[in-house]
Design an enzyme around this catalytic site. Sequence first.
Site, PDB file in Angstrom:
ATOM      1  N   GLY A  16       0.803  -1.217   0.000  1.00 26.87           N
ATOM      2  CA  GLY A  16       0.000   0.000   0.000  1.00 26.87           C
ATOM      3  C   GLY A  16       0.837   1.269   0.000  1.00 26.87           C
ATOM      4  O   GLY A  16       0.533   2.235  -0.707  1.00 26.87           O
TER       5      GLY A  16
ATOM      6  N   ASN B  43      -8.422   3.794   8.271  1.00 31.56           N
ATOM      7  CA  ASN B  43      -7.865   2.657   9.003  1.00 31.56           C
ATOM      8  C   ASN B  43      -8.079   2.747  10.514  1.00 31.56           C
ATOM      9  O   ASN B  43      -8.051   1.738  11.206  1.00 31.56           O
ATOM     10  CB  ASN B  43      -6.369   2.506   8.700  1.00 31.56           C
ATOM     11  CG  ASN B  43      -5.617   3.808   8.752  1.00 31.56           C
ATOM     12  OD1 ASN B  43      -5.991   4.782   8.102  1.00 31.56           O
ATOM     13  ND2 ASN B  43      -4.568   3.858   9.532  1.00 31.56           N
TER      14      ASN B  43
ATOM     15  N   GLN C  34      -7.973  -0.561   3.212  1.00 35.64           N
ATOM     16  CA  GLN C  34      -8.807  -1.088   4.298  1.00 35.64           C
ATOM     17  C   GLN C  34     -10.176  -1.552   3.806  1.00 35.64           C
ATOM     18  O   GLN C  34     -10.801  -2.395   4.429  1.00 35.64           O
ATOM     19  CB  GLN C  34      -9.006  -0.018   5.386  1.00 35.64           C
ATOM     20  CG  GLN C  34      -7.736   0.344   6.130  1.00 35.64           C
ATOM     21  CD  GLN C  34      -7.249  -0.751   7.072  1.00 35.64           C
ATOM     22  OE1 GLN C  34      -7.992  -1.647   7.466  1.00 35.64           O
ATOM     23  NE2 GLN C  34      -5.978  -0.678   7.436  1.00 35.64           N
TER      24      GLN C  34
ATOM     25  N   HIS D   6      -1.793  -7.771   2.540  1.00 33.02           N
ATOM     26  CA  HIS D   6      -1.807  -8.263   3.924  1.00 33.02           C
ATOM     27  C   HIS D   6      -2.987  -7.782   4.761  1.00 33.02           C
ATOM     28  O   HIS D   6      -3.098  -8.143   5.925  1.00 33.02           O
ATOM     29  CB  HIS D   6      -0.472  -7.965   4.617  1.00 33.02           C
ATOM     30  CG  HIS D   6      -0.237  -6.543   4.991  1.00 33.02           C
ATOM     31  ND1 HIS D   6      -0.349  -6.094   6.279  1.00 33.02           N
ATOM     32  CD2 HIS D   6       0.128  -5.471   4.261  1.00 33.02           C
ATOM     33  CE1 HIS D   6      -0.048  -4.813   6.324  1.00 33.02           C
ATOM     34  NE2 HIS D   6       0.238  -4.398   5.107  1.00 33.02           N
TER      35      HIS D   6
ATOM     36  N   THR E 101      12.720  -7.232  -9.940  1.00 32.24           N
ATOM     37  CA  THR E 101      12.310  -8.614 -10.208  1.00 32.24           C
ATOM     38  C   THR E 101      11.065  -8.932  -9.393  1.00 32.24           C
ATOM     39  O   THR E 101      11.037  -8.709  -8.184  1.00 32.24           O
ATOM     40  CB  THR E 101      13.458  -9.580  -9.838  1.00 32.24           C
ATOM     41  OG1 THR E 101      14.624  -9.156 -10.534  1.00 32.24           O
ATOM     42  CG2 THR E 101      13.125 -11.018 -10.212  1.00 32.24           C
TER      43      THR E 101
ATOM     44  N   CYS F 218       3.513   6.495  18.321  1.00 31.34           N
ATOM     45  CA  CYS F 218       4.541   6.775  19.320  1.00 31.34           C
ATOM     46  C   CYS F 218       5.740   7.375  18.597  1.00 31.34           C
ATOM     47  O   CYS F 218       6.465   6.684  17.907  1.00 31.34           O
ATOM     48  CB  CYS F 218       4.935   5.485  20.017  1.00 31.34           C
ATOM     49  SG  CYS F 218       5.934   5.782  21.464  1.00 31.34           S
TER      50      CYS F 218
HETATM   51  C1  LIG Z   1      -5.169   3.000   4.678  1.00 28.13           C
HETATM   52  C2  LIG Z   1      -3.804   2.418   4.541  1.00 28.13           C
HETATM   53  N1  LIG Z   1      -3.026   2.770   3.511  1.00 28.13           N
HETATM   54  C3  LIG Z   1      -1.793   2.280   3.343  1.00 28.13           C
HETATM   55  C4  LIG Z   1      -1.255   1.372   4.236  1.00 28.13           C
HETATM   56  C5  LIG Z   1       0.124   0.860   4.000  1.00 28.13           C
HETATM   57  O1  LIG Z   1       0.080  -0.416   3.407  1.00 28.13           O
HETATM   58  P1  LIG Z   1       1.361  -1.365   3.428  1.00 28.13           P
HETATM   59  O2  LIG Z   1       1.532  -1.802   4.845  1.00 28.13           O
HETATM   60  O3  LIG Z   1       1.002  -2.493   2.516  1.00 28.13           O
HETATM   61  O4  LIG Z   1       2.513  -0.567   2.922  1.00 28.13           O
HETATM   62  C6  LIG Z   1      -2.021   0.966   5.333  1.00 28.13           C
HETATM   63  C7  LIG Z   1      -1.461   0.041   6.324  1.00 28.13           C
HETATM   64  O5  LIG Z   1      -1.607   0.200   7.514  1.00 28.13           O
HETATM   65  C8  LIG Z   1      -3.331   1.511   5.495  1.00 28.13           C
HETATM   66  O6  LIG Z   1      -4.111   1.166   6.526  1.00 28.13           O
END
Ligand SMILES: Cc1ncc(COP(=O)(O)O)c(C=O)c1O
Length: 407
Positions: free
Chosen positions: A75, A156, A186, A208, A244, A334
């Site tokens: 992401g 998120n 999300q 993931h 790759t 944090c």
């Molecule tokens: C809304 C959102 N965008 C992007 C990401 C980043 O994705 P990645 O962990 O695959 O880099 C996250 C991960 O927490 C997310 O919740």
Amino acid sequence: MPDPTGRVYLDHAATTPPDPAVVEAMLPFLTEAWHNPSSIYVEAQAARAAIDRARATVARLIGAHEGEIIFTSGGSESDNLALRGVLAASTRRGRHVITSTVEHHAVLDTVEQLEREGLAEVTRLVPGPDGRVSPEAVEEAVRDDTVLVSLMHANNEVGAITDIAEVSRRLKARNPRAMVHTDAVQSAAHLGVHVDRLGVDLLTLTGHKLYGPRGAGVLYARSGTPLQPQILGGGQEDRRRAGTEDTAAIAGLARAMTLAWERREADVAHERALQQRLIEELPRRIPMLAITGPRDLSHRLPGNVSCCVGFVEGESILLALDLAGVAASSGSACTTGAVEPSHVLVGMGVPEDLARGSLRFTLGRGNTEADVDRLLEVLPPIVQRLRALSPIPVTEPPETWRPWLDG
Ligand SMILES: Cc1ncc(COP(=O)(O)O)c(C=O)c1O
């Protein structure tokens, strides 16, 4: 199925356990067809064919063409590529970008850096108190030189769903050349995403968060979207992203998406039921606890339960929950040793002293009623104990908390 270790995992927005069928789909590309997909021999061709199949699958699921799918490492990379790639390729069109204060840092930090580099001029929209960005606010912010609007499909931290289709409709009516990017990291598992129904030009996904592997993501870029590659050095992904390919991760991502699309209805019904119970019960059992994010569940991701607990630090609660066998998270980041209140909660207008007590529980496929019972059993005494130990006197809640506590 209950976790055999007896622990309760309530942090699916952070990451999800890979589905056994996903692991199975990945294994052949770690043990047999592990070869470089760009090489010429038969084993490499098997790897290439797997990537082609995965691309066709992802494209079909989101309503795209195969050539519009760029595999990335996740992401964060997809968000970076969308923003940087479009702005670098559009300097003559303009540099105005519209985003919001509650985006993921992969978007927020990238636009900030683009601003420093003189490549972007940024309007940051403030969401409503429920965390949703209104399409009307986007419409008002559009200019003739607006190049890109980047808004997340679902947040998120608080699960707020923004009406991206309406954002796109209003934006294009004012400025048809402006492009829309949405981070659907999300939302993809829960809402399903279809690029034409959402009306987007660019869309970010990651493996993931939908029971797939880490290190595999997608940037969808509508055909004709100007996009300057950000990782140079090879001709992979149609010269848009060098490196790759990780065949196993890509195959796993496609399998995970297929499963998510097939199971969506059942997953959503299951998560909604558990979510509803927690949203109702938590404020009943814990005084001075405010549910944050949309109260109307149709505007909220299934499985997301976010709240703020007055007069306690969220981090202290999380440590105690961990000892009690429950894994969850807070919205706080944090940094430099000090716990900063979450930018999302502050962006929504939650008072900082209340936002320090933020917690986020995100339910998933594997959770059960028993997990919800366990949380409801262990959390109230933890909060009571921490409040009793608190150096800050626990008094009546300040007036500024009232609207949040009353929902
Ligand atoms: C809304 C959102 N965008 C992007 C990401 C980043 O994705 P990645 O962990 O695959 O880099 C996250 C991960 O927490 C997310 O919740």
